[in-house]
Design a protein around this motif. Structure first.
Motif, mmCIF file in Angstrom:
data_model
loop_
_atom_site.group_PDB
_atom_site.id
_atom_site.type_symbol
_atom_site.label_atom_id
_atom_site.label_comp_id
_atom_site.label_asym_id
_atom_site.label_seq_id
_atom_site.Cartn_x
_atom_site.Cartn_y
_atom_site.Cartn_z
ATOM 1 N N LEU A 299 0.896 -1.162 0.081
ATOM 2 C CA LEU A 299 0.121 -0.056 0.157
ATOM 3 C C LEU A 299 0.953 1.340 0.012
ATOM 4 N N ALA A 300 1.782 1.325 0.857
ATOM 5 C CA ALA A 300 2.598 2.510 0.708
ATOM 6 C C ALA A 300 3.083 2.897 -0.429
ATOM 7 N N GLN A 301 4.077 1.743 -1.179
ATOM 8 C CA GLN A 301 4.278 2.104 -2.457
ATOM 9 C C GLN A 301 3.236 2.586 -3.615
ATOM 10 N N ALA A 302 2.115 2.016 -3.584
ATOM 11 C CA ALA A 302 1.021 2.281 -4.433
ATOM 12 C C ALA A 302 0.490 3.537 -4.105
ATOM 13 N N ARG A 303 0.289 3.871 -3.056
ATOM 14 C CA ARG A 303 -0.125 5.129 -2.601
ATOM 15 C C ARG A 303 0.619 6.349 -3.023
#
Length: 457
Positions: A299-303
């Motif tokens: 999620l962190a990278q995608a966001r």
């Protein structure tokens, strides 16, 4: 994006239904439950469909067709094909989108299929389909005809009984029709300032396939018979009139965006991350990376990646919608609601974005707000199975079990499950006021389902 994820990527399915005549609904139910079943899958995504509309707009206008009426829909199939079944939609296989390398080649596909509509080739076939014998042979053809702008959810599909040979027979154009469509496509491309080199390169892609066995040919070859004369005709035209089409950065951009998003959801995340750097549009590059990281459950990278894409185009509703999907599928419900609200503010009439917003509201426990939004989505696109499921839940949670049964009956009918549709239609008829709009919709499904069940027996 309205694609759905599980342990592996799953794509949304297609079908169509609403307040349509019971006899027509009966025909669809009969067709989709006859014979062996095969699932037809559409990749419904507001960003992809918007990009295709951008590429198609000048072509459809040149063809005398209404760009607001013709849907450009992507079929989840790695083979190379494109086809039309009625006057309302052009179907393009995801494999064809990934295969072609330039915008003008994809636009040539659109121009050629638009010509089949404008030249009346489909109208003659639709007229022939009124014959009952033809109907019984072309379950898939008519179920897709009924599904001109459908949608749905992962692991659910319209069970369309058919044999592939019957579908090929329906889609197959004559050589005369193909020549006429080519001639019309050339004029549409010229009027739109699009190079006809795309049409020539499209034909060259399939050159030589006539020598292959049917099993080894691409479906496009089977439905669009190719001859050297057609290639020579296009080449002669180019030699005679030259290529005066200017470069079109906008078309190149939308082509890269459509192709990039299709590939990001259909190929492995490793493949996407390894090739995203080749994309020179930074927002598209970051969008592709966001999807890859999302599919890897990071999620962190995608966001971070989708935020970077939005920073490049802050008023782009489709990037904001993708962020909403990422958040809701990572169970960040409250953040997803706020993000989808922003997307709706930017594109208030997009049915798929509205459906995503309603889903987020439902997940956040805002049932009445979700019901209002999902009803708006249904008013704009009543063929989205996943939206219908969410709408049924919203009706049930707000105490309207009769309408929940109506929507559930419609959803089962769309999936080719007449027995289940019949159960819920009867329940809805008994629960709703006689003569009300919901009661009438339930009656349509009831009549069609009863006759469909009888035919199966």
């Amino acid at each position: 994006m309205t694609f759905s994820h599980g342990a592996a990527m799953a794509f949304e399915r297609v079908s169509r239904l609403a307040s349509i005549p019971a006899l027509f609904l009966l025909t669809i139910l009969w067709l989709v439950t006859a014979g062996s079943a095969s699932a037809i899958t559409l990749l419904r995504d507001p960003d992809i469909e918007n990009g295709l509309e951008e590429l198609a707009f000048p072509i459809l206008r040149a063809a005398g067709l209404n760009p607001r009426r013709i849907k450009l829909l992507v079929v989840d199939d790695s083979s190379l094909n494109a086809f039309v079944l009625d006057h309302n939609a052009i179907f393009i296989h995801s494999g064809l989108i990934e295969k072609v390398q330039r915008a003008d080649v994809l636009q040539a596909v659109i121009a050629h299929e638009a010509a089949h509509i404008a030249n009346g080739h489909i109208a003659r076939r639709i007229g022939n389909l009124e014959n009952a014998r033809t109907l019984s042979r072309l379950g898939l053809g008519l179920s897709l005809l009924a599904a001109a702008a459908g949608g749905g959810e992962a692991a659910m599909g319209i069970a369309a009984g058919t044999q592939s040979s019957a579908l090929r027979g329906f889609l197959k154009h004559t050589r005369a029709e193909e020549t006429a469509a080519d001639n019309s496509a050339v004029s549409y491309l010229r009027w739109s300032d699009i190079s006809i080199k795309g049409l020539i390169d499209l034909h060259r892609t399939f050159a030589g396939q006539e020598l292959l066995s049917v099993e080894r040919q691409d479906p496009y070859m089977q439905s669009h018979p190719l001859t050297r004369d057609r290639i020579r005709s296009a080449e002669t035209y180019l030699e005679s009139y030259g290529d005066q089409a200017p470069a079109n950065p906008d078309a190149d951009y939308w082509f890269a965006r459509v192709r990039g998003k299709v590939s990001a959801f259909s190929r492995s995340s490793k493949w996407t991350l390894g090739r995203a750097a080749e994309e020179h549009h930074r927002d598209i590059r970051m969008m592709r990376e966001a999807i890859a990281w999302h599919r890897d459950r990071n999620l962190a990278q995608a966001r971070a990646a989708i935020d970077a894409a939005i920073a490049e185009r802050p008023d782009d509703a489709y990037y904001v919608e993708l962020k909403g999907q990422i958040l809701i599928e990572h169970r960040q419900t409250q953040a997803a609601v706020a993000t989808y609200k922003q997307a709706v503010d930017l594109a208030p009439n997009n049915a798929l974005i509205l459906a995503g917003y309603g889903r987020a509201l439902l997940g956040a426990g805002q049932d009445k707000a979700a019901l209002e939004v999902l009803e708006r989505a249904r008013a704009r696109d009543y063929r989205d199975i996943r939206m219908l499921r969410d709408l049924a839940v919203a009706y049930s949670k707000t105490g309207n079990d009769g309408m929940a049964s109506v929507v559930t009956a419609e959803r089962y009918a769309l999936q080719g499950r007449p027995e289940d549709a019949l159960i819920h239609a009867r329940r809805a008829v008994g629960a709703l006021p006689t003569g009300s709009p919901g009661w009438q919709r339930a009656q349509d499904v009831l009549l069609a389902s009863e006759r469909s069940v009888k035919r199966k027996r």
